[in-house]
Scaffold this motif. Structure first.
Motif, mmCIF file in Angstrom:
data_model
loop_
_atom_site.group_PDB
_atom_site.id
_atom_site.type_symbol
_atom_site.label_atom_id
_atom_site.label_comp_id
_atom_site.label_asym_id
_atom_site.label_seq_id
_atom_site.Cartn_x
_atom_site.Cartn_y
_atom_site.Cartn_z
ATOM 1 N N ARG A 61 0.850 -1.185 0.000
ATOM 2 C CA ARG A 61 0.000 0.000 0.000
ATOM 3 C C ARG A 61 0.893 1.245 0.000
ATOM 4 N NH1 ARG A 61 -2.797 -3.352 -1.372
ATOM 5 N NH2 ARG A 61 -4.749 -4.135 -0.496
ATOM 6 N N ASP A 63 2.387 4.899 0.959
ATOM 7 C CA ASP A 63 2.436 5.740 2.151
ATOM 8 C C ASP A 63 1.654 7.018 1.892
ATOM 9 O OD1 ASP A 63 4.063 3.953 3.527
ATOM 10 O OD2 ASP A 63 5.908 4.849 2.718
ATOM 11 N N MET A 64 0.808 7.379 2.833
ATOM 12 C CA MET A 64 0.053 8.617 2.725
ATOM 13 C C MET A 64 0.888 9.762 3.287
ATOM 14 S SD MET A 64 -2.555 7.498 1.183
ATOM 15 C CE MET A 64 -3.431 9.063 1.111
ATOM 16 N N ASP A 66 -0.353 13.072 3.341
ATOM 17 C CA ASP A 66 -1.377 13.777 4.103
ATOM 18 C C ASP A 66 -2.720 13.201 3.643
ATOM 19 O OD1 ASP A 66 -1.980 15.051 1.616
ATOM 20 O OD2 ASP A 66 -0.447 16.561 2.046
ATOM 21 N N ASP A 67 -3.790 13.912 3.924
ATOM 22 C CA ASP A 67 -5.106 13.379 3.568
ATOM 23 C C ASP A 67 -5.350 13.349 2.066
ATOM 24 O OD1 ASP A 67 -5.719 12.973 6.200
ATOM 25 O OD2 ASP A 67 -6.730 14.901 6.460
ATOM 26 N N LYS A 68 -4.507 14.047 1.288
ATOM 27 C CA LYS A 68 -4.779 14.183 -0.133
ATOM 28 C C LYS A 68 -3.720 13.582 -1.047
ATOM 29 C CE LYS A 68 -7.504 18.446 0.200
ATOM 30 N NZ LYS A 68 -7.612 19.860 -0.264
ATOM 31 N N THR A 69 -2.541 13.305 -0.527
ATOM 32 C CA THR A 69 -1.454 12.868 -1.411
ATOM 33 C C THR A 69 -0.802 11.592 -0.896
ATOM 34 O OG1 THR A 69 0.145 14.274 -0.251
ATOM 35 C CG2 THR A 69 -0.966 15.218 -2.164
ATOM 36 N N MET A 70 -0.221 10.839 -1.841
ATOM 37 C CA MET A 70 0.432 9.581 -1.490
ATOM 38 C C MET A 70 1.694 9.401 -2.319
ATOM 39 S SD MET A 70 -2.574 7.238 -3.169
ATOM 40 C CE MET A 70 -3.292 7.738 -4.733
ATOM 41 N N LEU A 86 -4.640 0.150 -3.818
ATOM 42 C CA LEU A 86 -5.600 0.764 -2.914
ATOM 43 C C LEU A 86 -6.745 -0.163 -2.551
ATOM 44 C CD1 LEU A 86 -5.785 4.268 -4.623
ATOM 45 C CD2 LEU A 86 -4.260 3.523 -2.775
ATOM 46 N N GLN A 110 -3.205 13.015 -7.213
ATOM 47 C CA GLN A 110 -2.915 12.902 -5.792
ATOM 48 C C GLN A 110 -1.703 12.022 -5.492
ATOM 49 O OE1 GLN A 110 -6.571 11.889 -3.742
ATOM 50 N NE2 GLN A 110 -7.661 13.623 -4.616
ATOM 51 N N THR A 111 -0.956 11.679 -6.524
ATOM 52 C CA THR A 111 0.310 10.954 -6.340
ATOM 53 C C THR A 111 1.454 11.960 -6.374
ATOM 54 O OG1 THR A 111 -0.541 8.950 -7.370
ATOM 55 C CG2 THR A 111 1.848 9.188 -7.271
#
Length: 267
Positions: A61, A63-64, A66-70, A86, A110-111
């Protein structure tokens, strides 16, 4: 942090079963072998395959941040993102077209790609919602069309070319996959799926044939193991075909204006 992507190349086919995902993975690895920073976005929401082909564990999976990007997953030195990272690998994406298009946009936007010279997008089959979203939302440098010499594959490849032309995305060239099979016992070559099909549509649409790839057992075995031929056997003919193709792509993209790539800001 902003993403800076030099060139985005869509790898499309118009239909499934012609080896488009195999071509995408090997083109990306061959481009990385040229010293480029390369990413792969698996845009096939319904049937993602890049994770398996690039040897990523199904439980991986991202790593996040923040709430919007990975962060993308590292696979053989490539930065990779897929819906397969995901959800459970056996979960079917029973979504209507707009939902799949939204998922594609989220994977792209969002990547945290960082700085890339090339991003290869493995497109789903057909000419539907995701393809239209790509043309409208993503500044694509060009498309590579993958086909086999078989007549039915050529019909769908032509539809794919026509779609890209309608949305003003240049077609960088044609890759004819499964062009021939060489017998491992006697060395005889046979065009199992027909002959000359890629050349015919290339001439019709004034696009180059970037390469003709063999139908080879070793390529299938290596992709199933998650170690594509470009890294499993870089001195073998299959890998050399991909190296030749990306050399042409690199030359074509470098001839484009430098402003062709996007800069994406995260807030």
């Amino acid at each position: 942090m902003a993403n800076t992507i030099g060139h985005i190349i869509a790898v499309a086919s118009g239909k499934g079963g012609v080896g488009k995902s195999t071509v995408t993975a090997n083109l990306a690895l061959a481009m990385a072998a040229r010293g480029k920073r390369v990413g792969v976005l698996d845009a096939d929401i319904y049937g993602p395959s890049q994770a398996h082909m690039l040897g990523v564990d199904p439980q991986t999976r991202p790593d996040m941040i923040d709430d919007k990007t990975m962060r993308p997953i590292d696979a053989h030195g490539l930065r990779v993102m897929s819906i397969a990272f995901l959800v459970d690998v056996t979960t079917p994406m029973v979504w209507r077209g707009p939902m799949a298009s939204t998922a594609f946009q989220q994977l792209y936007n969002q990547t945290q790609w960082g700085e890339l010279d090339y991003l290869f997008i493995d497109m789903p089959p057909g000419t539907g919602d995701i393809q239209l979203t790509l043309a409208q939302k993503v500044p694509v440098s060009g498309a590579v069309i993958v086909t086999t010499p078989q007549d039915i594959a050529l019909l769908d490849a032509e539809r794919g070319i026509e779609m890209f032309r309608k949305v003003h995305v240049p077609v960088l060239g044609i890759v004819e996959n499964m062009s021939f099979h060489t017998c491992s016992c006697c060395g005889h070559q046979e065009a199992i799926f027909g002959e000359g099909g890629g050349q015919r549509i290339a001439e019709r649409y004034d696009a180059p044939v970037l390469g003709r790839l063999p139908l080879a057992l070793t390529v299938r075995e290596q992709m199933d193991k998650g170690v594509p031929p470009v890294i499993a056997a870089p001195d073998q003919p299959a890998a050399q075909h991909f190296a030749s193709i990306v050399a042409q792509l690199d030359e074509a993209c470098q001839a484009q204006p430098e402003a062709s790539g996007p800069t994406i800001g995260f807030s």
